[in-house]
Design a protein around this motif. Structure first.
Motif, short mmCIF file in Angstrom:
data_model
loop_
_atom_site.label_atom_id
_atom_site.label_comp_id
_atom_site.label_asym_id
_atom_site.label_seq_id
_atom_site.Cartn_x
_atom_site.Cartn_y
_atom_site.Cartn_z
N PRO A 289 13.62 9.26 -3.31
CA PRO A 289 12.32 8.58 -3.23
C PRO A 289 12.43 7.11 -2.81
O PRO A 289 11.43 6.53 -2.37
CB PRO A 289 11.77 8.70 -4.65
CG PRO A 289 12.50 9.87 -5.25
CD PRO A 289 13.85 9.83 -4.64
N ARG A 290 13.59 6.50 -2.98
CA ARG A 290 13.76 5.08 -2.63
C ARG A 290 14.07 4.88 -1.15
O ARG A 290 14.06 3.75 -0.66
CB ARG A 290 14.88 4.47 -3.46
CG ARG A 290 14.73 4.59 -4.96
CD ARG A 290 13.56 3.77 -5.49
NE ARG A 290 13.51 3.77 -6.94
CZ ARG A 290 14.04 2.84 -7.71
NH1 ARG A 290 14.64 1.80 -7.16
NH2 ARG A 290 13.97 2.92 -9.02
N ARG B 41 0.83 -1.20 0.00
CA ARG B 41 0.00 0.00 0.00
C ARG B 41 0.87 1.26 0.00
O ARG B 41 0.56 2.25 -0.68
CB ARG B 41 -0.92 0.00 1.23
CG ARG B 41 -2.06 -0.99 1.13
CD ARG B 41 -3.08 -0.51 0.06
NE ARG B 41 -4.10 -1.49 -0.16
CZ ARG B 41 -5.17 -1.67 0.61
NH1 ARG B 41 -5.33 -0.91 1.68
NH2 ARG B 41 -6.05 -2.59 0.31
N TYR B 42 1.90 1.22 0.78
CA TYR B 42 2.85 2.34 0.86
C TYR B 42 3.44 2.65 -0.51
O TYR B 42 3.48 3.80 -0.95
CB TYR B 42 3.94 1.97 1.87
CG TYR B 42 5.14 2.88 1.99
CD1 TYR B 42 5.13 3.96 2.86
CD2 TYR B 42 6.31 2.62 1.28
CE1 TYR B 42 6.25 4.76 3.01
CE2 TYR B 42 7.43 3.41 1.42
CZ TYR B 42 7.40 4.49 2.28
OH TYR B 42 8.51 5.28 2.42
N LEU B 43 3.88 1.60 -1.22
CA LEU B 43 4.45 1.79 -2.56
C LEU B 43 3.42 2.36 -3.53
O LEU B 43 3.73 3.23 -4.35
CB LEU B 43 4.98 0.47 -3.09
CG LEU B 43 6.19 -0.13 -2.37
CD1 LEU B 43 6.50 -1.52 -2.93
CD2 LEU B 43 7.41 0.77 -2.49
N THR B 44 2.19 1.88 -3.40
CA THR B 44 1.12 2.37 -4.29
C THR B 44 0.79 3.82 -3.99
O THR B 44 0.69 4.65 -4.91
CB THR B 44 -0.13 1.49 -4.13
OG1 THR B 44 0.19 0.15 -4.49
CG2 THR B 44 -1.26 1.99 -5.02
N ASP C 143 1.17 10.33 0.88
CA ASP C 143 2.44 10.06 0.21
C ASP C 143 3.63 10.27 1.14
O ASP C 143 4.76 10.48 0.70
CB ASP C 143 2.59 10.94 -1.04
CG ASP C 143 2.59 12.43 -0.71
OD1 ASP C 143 2.29 12.79 0.46
OD2 ASP C 143 2.89 13.25 -1.61
N GLY C 144 3.37 10.25 2.45
CA GLY C 144 4.46 10.41 3.41
C GLY C 144 5.50 9.31 3.27
O GLY C 144 5.20 8.19 2.84
N TYR D 136 3.99 8.54 6.67
CA TYR D 136 3.00 7.85 5.84
C TYR D 136 1.74 7.55 6.64
O TYR D 136 1.78 7.05 7.76
CB TYR D 136 3.56 6.54 5.29
CG TYR D 136 2.51 5.69 4.62
CD1 TYR D 136 1.93 6.08 3.43
CD2 TYR D 136 2.05 4.51 5.22
CE1 TYR D 136 0.93 5.32 2.83
CE2 TYR D 136 1.06 3.74 4.64
CZ TYR D 136 0.50 4.15 3.44
OH TYR D 136 -0.49 3.40 2.85
N SER D 137 0.60 7.85 6.03
CA SER D 137 -0.71 7.48 6.58
C SER D 137 -1.62 7.11 5.43
O SER D 137 -1.74 7.88 4.46
CB SER D 137 -1.32 8.64 7.37
OG SER D 137 -2.70 8.39 7.63
#
Length: 860
Positions: A527-528, A223-226, A575-576, A552-553
């Motif tokens: 970003p990585r 989900r984080y990556l998406t 997008d945190g 991220y949330s």
């Protein structure tokens, strides 16, 4: 009111029906509502009544349990899309070849071990997934993630054999990983181990509990990556097949609410409820399925109970008095296990013989038919229905509680037996019974000599097996480490301040956070990067990153934080970039593992930096770190506030004196204890080079201090030596000296060694000071030295003479690890912080443990 019931019982016992007629009217009204307006309206009314009951505080809440029946009724089952007969044949073949593999290994070498019964219970659960649901990675899709129940590994090997990915010789070298290659075969690991079979297994699950928590955080990381728009994971699932006994592990349960809170409908667990663990029943005097149902429902999951096979449908349909449901409600798992171990005659007498209603249901059934009544986890049609419902569900994670028999099909040799988990030998009678039970096309000789069976390549079974896997993207499990090389910046682009520190006072923790902030700004690497904390970001000086990259949330930030006007305000965002896991080191390390293995799981290299109190790393979640190493993780672990005397006032539970000792035991972990920011910068740069550019399967553990002291410039040309584990930092030469000494130090205690060197120099000694950046790298270099080559530390210490004093803020065993490589003509002494920590000032603690400058001077 019924006068025969005392008033006090009416007040305290809500189960007594004082007005059956009124109760019946309520029931009829509710059924009429369901029939006329449907289940959604009925649900609304029930919710409204529940809220009213709460408002009036009548002390009632709904029972979270449901009857001991399938969640998906017969009329809601989808049409089975496969060839049932072929799939049953294939499952039987898998069972046979898995059994043969384990039995033959133990006939040859009795001590090898292995398990038959677990896969016997889970075979149909696996096969339904393989045929219809588990998607593989190919050119068009990244595929699903599948966590396999570890004791069922023989069944996965058996399938790979039919698929042509393993040979018969490979199967004959099950649990013989050293002998296998010597004999031209592939040795097969005991359980899923990516380190040992890097193109096959993807996730290590052998240590109970780690697979479940890892699967949750892998689903969350997708989900984080998406949400960060790095890759699209929306069509992918995480499947986990685990055991009911495994659910007792704290790690299995600790993140259930996170999965529900995050709405991880990309996650499906299949809990194989065969009711047995190694020694006996999971809940002999209770029902584990009922217990797990309540637990998962309370955590916010959807629960699908897969209890009974299709053979039971007719019995339930004829059961007008709910005799079956009532009997199951009063049958504990210990008794259910006994029913599994006994034959049809016993079950007729002891289960169906409990009352006339049950006996009537069994009329017309033979003992063999009763014996063949399947539990839900052995019925392909029922399993498919449960999987399809789970696969389609949205908004919640799903758990399927699949009722099975441990040792299914093993008959008197193991089905339902207390000893079945360790059953590795079957006599000829048992083998023939197994063959007959599953209608295997084997002669008596083939069965009793334990011949593997593989259908002809052109057979309907083999054609079907390959066609189903091709439709789902290819074969599983499969691990692919292909990923792009990630550009990294030059070291002076983000760490010039550290390389030329000019004696500015700062802690190495502060230096790291500054480097991290600079790295996050790099256009390709930034970003990585995945910064991870377990609720200590402010302690480590990372609050400035809240605004820079956000936390991220999955729902953004739906509130105005108290400190919204502050430069360091708390900012959550969809997008945190920071993963703040709360007070859960187990969760944080699981997140780190998900990010650190992204290169192989998603084909996208990420670079996680997990910073934490060093005492709560290897000591607290060491097993998870070991599993991450097995999974060939690439990333950085930062043990902050490290050192037994450097953390000072926090005391015994917080002061770390042993993490470097544990880290040294993990082969692909490189552990570093730099004293200065410049050393730290070189180590971080080299780590990024190894992981992202050279794509080596290593991870770095770096200890950071919270002590501010003057940071020295990095001497010119020492980088190569520094990365070997040590370099000469200072040399105090006294031309009239009669005594020589070398002081070796690491981390914050190196500053004490420098002070001691100055004292000794003023006393007439010649002193050289060696900065040790990694004791374990020095020791490994020594052990790996071949053909008469001198280890690096031997070369370094051979340049001078006299005593060698080695000191660190860790137990003496850490510097003792290099003793074998110290030149024999040099007296080697070690100082350390053995024992429990204490609360006091740094100076007092260092004097207490004997690692301050005066103590160092005292042992020369």
């Amino acid at each position: 009111m019924n006068a025969s019931i005392p008033p006090h019982l009416l007040q305290n016992n809500s189960s007594i029906d004082i007005d059956p007629l009124e109760t019946q009217e309520w029931r009829e009204a509710f059924l009429s509502l369901v029939q006329s307006q449907g289940p959604q309206r009925a649900q609304f009314v029930l919710d409204a009544l529940t809220q009213m009951a709460m408002k009036h505080q009548i002390g009632w809440q709904p029972n979270t349990g449901t009857p001991y029946v399938n969640s998906i009724s017969v009329d809601k089952q989808p049409v089975f899309p496969g060839d049932l007969a072929i799939e049953e044949k294939l499952a039987a073949i898998m069972r046979w070849n898995a059994l043969v593999m384990v039995v033959r290994a133990n006939q040859a070498y009795g001590e090898l071990g292995g398990h038959i019964a677990s896969y016997a219970s889970a075979a149909d659960l696996f096969e339904t997934g393989f045929h219809h649901f588990f998607k593989a990675r190919d050119q068009q899709q990244l595929g699903d993630l599948v966590f396999f129940q570890p004791h069922s590994a023989p069944g996965v090997y058996a399938r790979a054999y039919l698929e042509g990915r393993l040979t018969e010789q490979d199967l004959l070298h099950y649990r013989q990983e050293i002998q296998g290659p010597k004999n031209g075969a592939r040795g097969l690991s005991s359980y899923p181990h990516p380190y040992l079979m890097p193109d096959f297994w993807q996730f290590p699950t052998g240590s109970m509990g780690i697979g479940p928590i890892s699967s949750i955080y892998q689903a969350r990381f997708m989900r984080y990556l998406t949400h960060r728009q790095l890759i699209d994971c929306t069509s992918r699932k995480v499947w986990g097949v685990f055991g009911d006994g495994e659910m007792d592990e704290p790690e299995s349960m600790s993140a259930l609410t996170l999965a529900a809170r995050e709405g991880l409908d990309n996650l499906v667990w299949v809990v194989n409820c065969n009711l047995q663990r190694l020694d006996g029943p999971v809940r002999g005097n209770g029902r584990i399925i009922d217990e797990l149902e309540k637990l998962f429902l309370g955590a916010g999951w959807r629960v699908i109970k897969l209890i009974w096979g299709s053979d039971w449908d007719g019995l339930f349909a004829r059961d007008a008095h709910d005799a079956l449901v009532n009997a199951f409600a009063n049958t504990v798992d210990g008794q259910m296990q006994t029913f599994a171990a006994k034959d049809g005659q016993y079950n007729r007498e002891h289960f169906f013989g409990q009352n006339p209603q049950l006996a009537q249901l069994a009329q017309g059934m033979t003992d063999e038919q009763i014996d063949r009544l399947k539990r839900g986890g052995h019925d392909l049609v029922k399993i498919h229905a449960a999987y399809a419902a789970a696969n389609a569900h949205t908004g919640q994670p799903v758990v399927i509680l699949a009722h099975t028999k441990k040792g299914y099909g093993m008959g008197s040799a193991g089905q339902g037996k207390m000893t079945t988990h360790s059953q590795k030998k079957l006599d000829d009678k048992d083998l023939l019974e197994f063959r007959n039970r599953f209608n295997l096309p084997l002669s008596d000789e083939q069965a009793t000599t334990l011949s593997f069976y593989k259908p002809d390549a052109n057979s309907a079974e083999m054609q079907y097996l390959h066609a189903r896997r091709q439709a789902l993207g290819g074969y599983l499990p499969k691990r692919d480490s292909t990923c792009d090389i990630v550009e990294i910046p030059a070291i002076d682009a983000y760490a010039q301040f550290a390389l030329k520190a000019d004696n500015k006072e700062m802690s190495t923790t502060m230096a790291f956070v500054r480097m991290l902030g600079n790295l996050l700004k790099h256009p390709s690497l930034g970003p990585r990067i995945v910064p991870i904390v377990a609720d200590e970001a402010r302690t480590f000086g990372m609050a400035n990153l809240f605004k820079q990259v956000g936390i991220y949330s999955s729902v953004g930030q739906q509130y105005a934080p108290e400190d919204i006007g502050s430069v360091l305000s708390y900012r959550e965002a969809l997008d945190g970039q920071i993963l703040e896991e709360g007070i859960s080191e187990a969760g944080a390390i699981a997140s780190w593992t998900a990010a650190a293995t992204s290169y192989s799981v998603h084909g996208l290299a990420m670079l996680p930096f997990y910073i934490y109190y060093s005492m709560f790393g290897f000591q607290r979640v060491g097993d998870q770190i070991w599993a991450a190493a097995d999974q060939r993780a690439r990333g950085f672990l930062l043990g902050a506030t490290s050192g037994r005397t450097t953390l000072a006032g926090e005391g015994l539970q917080h002061q770390d004196g042993s993490s470097h000792l544990v880290a040294s035991t993990i082969p692909n972990c490189k552990a570093w204890d730099p004293a200065f920011a410049g050393e730290l910068a070189v180590i971080v740069q080299h780590g990024m080079q190894e992981m992202l550019q050279d794509q080596h399967d290593v991870f770095y553990y770096i200890t950071l201090m919270n002590e501010n002291y003057p940071q020295l410039d990095l001497p010119d040309g020492v980088e190569k030596d520094l990365l070997k584990g040590a370099y000469q930092l200072k040399e105090y030469t006294n031309n009239k000296a009669k005594e020589y000494v070398t002081l070796m130090g690491s981390g914050a205690i190196l500053t004490e060694a420098i002070k001691a060197a100055e004292i000794l120099f003023n006393k007439g000694y010649s002193v050289d000071v060696i900065s040790v950046t990694s004791w374990s790298q020095l020791a490994r270099n020594g052990h790996d030295a071949k053909d008469g080559a001198l280890p690096w530390i031997t070369q370094l210490l051979s340049k001078n003479k006299g005593a060698v004093i080695a000191v660190s803020d860790y137990v003496r065993a850490v510097p003792e690890s290099i003793r074998a490589f110290v030149p024999k003509d040099r007296n080697f002494k070690t100082l350390g912080t053995d024992g429990f920590g204490r609360s006091d000032t740094r100076a007092t603690l260092r004097e207490w443990f004997g690692v301050d400058a005066e103590s160092i001077v005292g042992v020369v």
